[in-house]
Design a protein around this motif. Structure first.
Motif, short mmCIF file in Angstrom:
data_model
loop_
_atom_site.label_atom_id
_atom_site.label_comp_id
_atom_site.label_asym_id
_atom_site.label_seq_id
_atom_site.Cartn_x
_atom_site.Cartn_y
_atom_site.Cartn_z
N SER A 147 -12.69 -6.32 8.79
CA SER A 147 -13.43 -4.91 8.94
C SER A 147 -14.33 -4.52 10.11
CB SER A 147 -14.04 -4.92 7.42
OG SER A 147 -14.77 -3.74 7.10
N LEU A 154 -9.48 2.35 -1.61
CA LEU A 154 -8.40 1.53 -1.66
C LEU A 154 -7.85 1.52 -3.06
CD1 LEU A 154 -9.78 -1.82 -0.07
CD2 LEU A 154 -7.92 -0.51 0.68
N ALA A 209 -0.70 -7.75 1.26
CA ALA A 209 -1.27 -6.77 1.97
C ALA A 209 -0.22 -6.62 3.30
CB ALA A 209 -2.77 -6.89 2.31
N GLY A 259 -6.85 -8.01 5.33
CA GLY A 259 -7.92 -8.12 4.33
C GLY A 259 -7.83 -9.20 3.50
N LEU A 289 -10.80 -5.07 -0.90
CA LEU A 289 -9.34 -5.40 -1.20
C LEU A 289 -9.19 -6.21 -2.25
CD1 LEU A 289 -6.16 -5.37 -0.64
CD2 LEU A 289 -6.69 -7.29 0.97
N HIS A 347 -11.43 -9.43 2.97
CA HIS A 347 -12.21 -7.78 2.87
C HIS A 347 -12.51 -7.85 1.43
CE1 HIS A 347 -13.25 -3.74 3.75
NE2 HIS A 347 -11.91 -3.40 3.27
N TRP A 395 -7.65 -4.69 -5.70
CA TRP A 395 -6.40 -5.42 -6.51
C TRP A 395 -6.60 -5.95 -7.99
CZ3 TRP A 395 -4.69 -9.42 -2.12
CH2 TRP A 395 -3.79 -8.86 -1.28
N MET A 413 0.89 -1.28 -0.08
CA MET A 413 0.15 -0.02 0.19
C MET A 413 0.77 1.33 0.03
SD MET A 413 -3.16 -1.25 -0.18
CE MET A 413 -4.19 0.52 0.31
N THR A 421 -0.57 1.11 4.81
CA THR A 421 -2.03 1.13 5.46
C THR A 421 -2.54 -0.20 5.36
OG1 THR A 421 -2.45 3.49 4.51
CG2 THR A 421 -4.31 2.05 5.60
N GLN A 422 -3.22 -0.59 6.60
CA GLN A 422 -3.67 -1.88 6.52
C GLN A 422 -5.16 -1.85 5.90
OE1 GLN A 422 -3.98 -3.77 10.54
NE2 GLN A 422 -2.06 -2.58 10.95
N PRO A 423 -5.27 -2.73 4.49
CA PRO A 423 -6.66 -2.57 3.87
C PRO A 423 -7.80 -2.68 4.55
CG PRO A 423 -5.29 -3.91 2.84
CD PRO A 423 -4.65 -3.55 4.29
N HIS A 424 -7.96 -3.58 5.59
CA HIS A 424 -9.23 -3.60 6.31
C HIS A 424 -9.76 -2.22 7.11
CE1 HIS A 424 -6.94 -4.11 10.22
NE2 HIS A 424 -8.04 -4.02 10.88
#
Length: 587
Positions: free
Chosen positions: A543, A364, A389, A394, A402, A399, A406, A349, A353-356
């Motif tokens: 999430s 995203l 990730a 995610g 995500l 999630h 992608w 990212m 950043t954590q996608p969830h």
């Protein structure tokens, strides 16, 4: 006749002749009347012994007869005891255990051997094993440490097995005339030698009929290995001195199972290796890559190419942190981009950043587009079809935003995660496919952001060397057909050290003829469903708008023809309301 009789006492010698005459006359009278003297003859033996033992003396003839009877009895008893044909008697009489004395004096060099079943050499009864035979593991107790260590090796290599505590009876060995087990393992081979003859003959008969071998351990002895070809009893055995704590015994155990089962229980020698170095450019000042680190990676990569054809490190980048270190670290960033074509690359990212934590797909995609623009600007390839990730967030628990982002931005086909189905134990990690994206089971080498020096590694250099030389890292690569290894940016120096001494470069790995390949992706079709609500770690990277509650928060209830279906349909159109997936009609 039973009355007591008394006779006068003749004191006068002149009457002696008269007394003698009367006595003789009485004897003649008794014999003429067939009157027998009083004897003790009870009907039962125990009464005879009790009442008559003081009334008469034991005859020498009686003693001879009893002695002959006892000799005959013990002769028959010993004959039946030593006879091998009488199973009924032997089921009650167990022979003492055999004394196990083994002397291994064979100094010959073992050449590569064939594990396939000999052609035209089937057993006399034509015994066949089932299509996927198991391993039968005999342990001394249910909680045996050595037995659990053997079981862990079988699980790590996806070998099906059954554990059985040694007792008075054997488990069922066949199913519909087909053998269930392709190899037998005894945690302690002494227990096999001490089996009662009935169970021993049943087990040996199965081993001969279905061409199955035995692996045995002598846990109390030192490390060694010996082999019995079965020339005398047609049963092949491979025996180990010591347990599986010795790293070489772990490898030889897998080879022994394949050899004794004629390849029916075997593990592929092909290994696919991908080494990820995550979080390139990420980190505070003083803890980032320098020019020396870049050169060390290049040198290590060249050495590894000699053992693993086509090997390249796979670098994961977050462009937001580029040139954010000290002057020396910024020079390291620029040198890394100078050799951009020497490595494989994948996008993290933009700001790690954590996608969830990002709810919408648009947000995203915006972050991914920034990272992709950075890659295009500096000549970093963007067509690998692979991404990871941050913190595996995610990927699993899934999630959906995500996966959709992608596909739109990076055209992702493959990713990896260490969370499925659970983080620990690592040997149980599996891959799966979601929305046509393959998720590889990721492993770690134990090097993270906080372990960038030897003194920071838990246990120091000694523990790290132990992990490399037969320990966790060694077994991770040897036991896993797919090794997607992850390392951190801050541990580049130790990563180079670990990689240079890892099993895919050691010459000793040639003992088991591993085929090592460096790949970018691998087809995995196994999908094992799991419930993320059962793992606390999974709920932490899920999430926040998702819940583990099993009951709905809102119900629409009403009789027929009152508009409940229309109300439900209109409510389901709202983006903040999730409808029941299985709904097909009236509520």
């Amino acid at each position: 006749m039973n009355e007591e009789r008394s006779y006068p006492d003749f004191e006068d010698s002149s009457n002696a002749e008269l007394a003698l005459l009367l006595s003789s006359n009485m004897k003649e009278l008794q014999s003429s009347l067939s009157i027998k003297p009083l004897i003790c003859r009870p009907h039962r033996l125990w009464q005879r012994i009790k009442l008559c033992r003081h009334s008469r003396k034991i005859s020498w003839r009686y003693l001879c007869i009893m002695l002959c009877f006892l000799v005959s009895f013990f002769t028959v008893y010993l004959t039946l005891y030593s006879s091998s044909s009488s199973h009924f008697i032997q089921s009650f009489m167990r022979k003492p255990p055999s004394i196990s004395v083994f002397h291994c004096k064979n100094n010959a060099i073992f050449l590569p051997h064939d594990h396939s079943l000999p052609v035209g050499n089937a057993s006399a009864s034509g015994g066949k094993l089932r299509d996927e035979p198991k391993v039968l593991l005999f342990t001394e107790t249910q909680h045996s440490k050595h037995g659990k260590a053997i079981a862990e090796i079988l699980v790590a290599n996806r070998i099906k097995y059954k554990t059985e505590v040694i007792g008075k009876s054997l488990p069922l060995l066949t199913d519909l005339s087909k053998g269930k087990y392709g190899a037998i393992i005894f945690e302690n081979f002494e227990r096999y030698l001490a089996m009662d003859q009935w169970n021993r003959e049943l087990l040996d008969k199965y081993l001969i009929e279905y061409r199955v071998g035995i692996v045995g351990f002598f846990p109390q002895n030192g490390p060694y290995k010996t082999y019995d070809k079965g020339q005398y009893d047609k049963i092949r055995r491979i025996l180990f001195g010591g347990g599986v704590q010795f790293w070489l015994h772990r490898l030889l155990l897998l080879d022994a199972l394949s050899y004794l089962s004629y390849g029916r229980i075997s593990v592929s020698l092909r290994r696919y290796i991908l080494v990820d170095i995550d979080d390139i450019f990420v980190g505070p000042k003083g803890n980032r890559i320098t020019p020396d680190d870049v050169q060390a990676m290049l040198d290590s990569q060249e050495r590894l190419k000699k053992s693993v054809p086509g090997f390249q490190f796979n670098l994961g980048f977050s462009g937001k942190f580029f040139q954010k270190g000290s002057s020396l670290e910024n020079e390291g960033d620029r040198l890394l981009l100078k050799y951009v074509d020497k490595f494989w690359w994948f996008g993290h990212m933009w700001g790690h950043t954590q996608p969830h934590k990002v709810e919408t797909v648009d947000q995203l995609m915006m972050l991914m587009e920034k990272n992709k623009e950075f890659a295009v600007k500096h000549g970093i390839p963007t067509d690998s079809g692979y991404s990871v990730a941050p913190h595996h967030s995610g990927v699993y628990p899934v999630h959906e935003a995500l996966y959709e982002a992608w596909k739109e931005v990076w055209k992702i086909r493959v990713t990896s995660s260490e969370e499925y189905p659970h983080l620990r134990p690592s040997r149980l990690r599996r891959g799966f496919i979601h929305r046509n994206i393959m998720i590889l089971p990721r492993q770690t080498c134990g090097l993270y952001t906080h372990t960038n020096y030897f003194d920071k590694y838990p246990g120091g250099k000694v523990v790290l060397d132990s992990s490399i030389n037969g320990g966790e890292l060694f077994q991770t690569i040897v036991f896993n057909p797919i090794s997607d290894q992850s390392e951190s940016y801050a541990a580049v120096c130790l990563s180079v050290y670990a990689g240079s001494n890892a099993p895919f470069e050691q010459n000793q790995i040639e003992w088991i003829n591993l085929v090592r390949m460096c790949v970018t992706s691998y087809q995995i079709g196994l999908h094992l469903p799991a419930n993320p609500c059962l793992d606390k770690r999974h709920t932490e990277i899920w999430s926040p708008n998702k819940t583990c509650n099993q009951l709905p928060r809102f119900l629409v209830i009403g009789p027929q023809k009152t508009g409940t279906t229309a109300l439900y349909t209109f409510l389901a159109m709202h983006p903040a309301i999730t409808r029941q997936q299985s709904f097909t009609g009236n509520v």
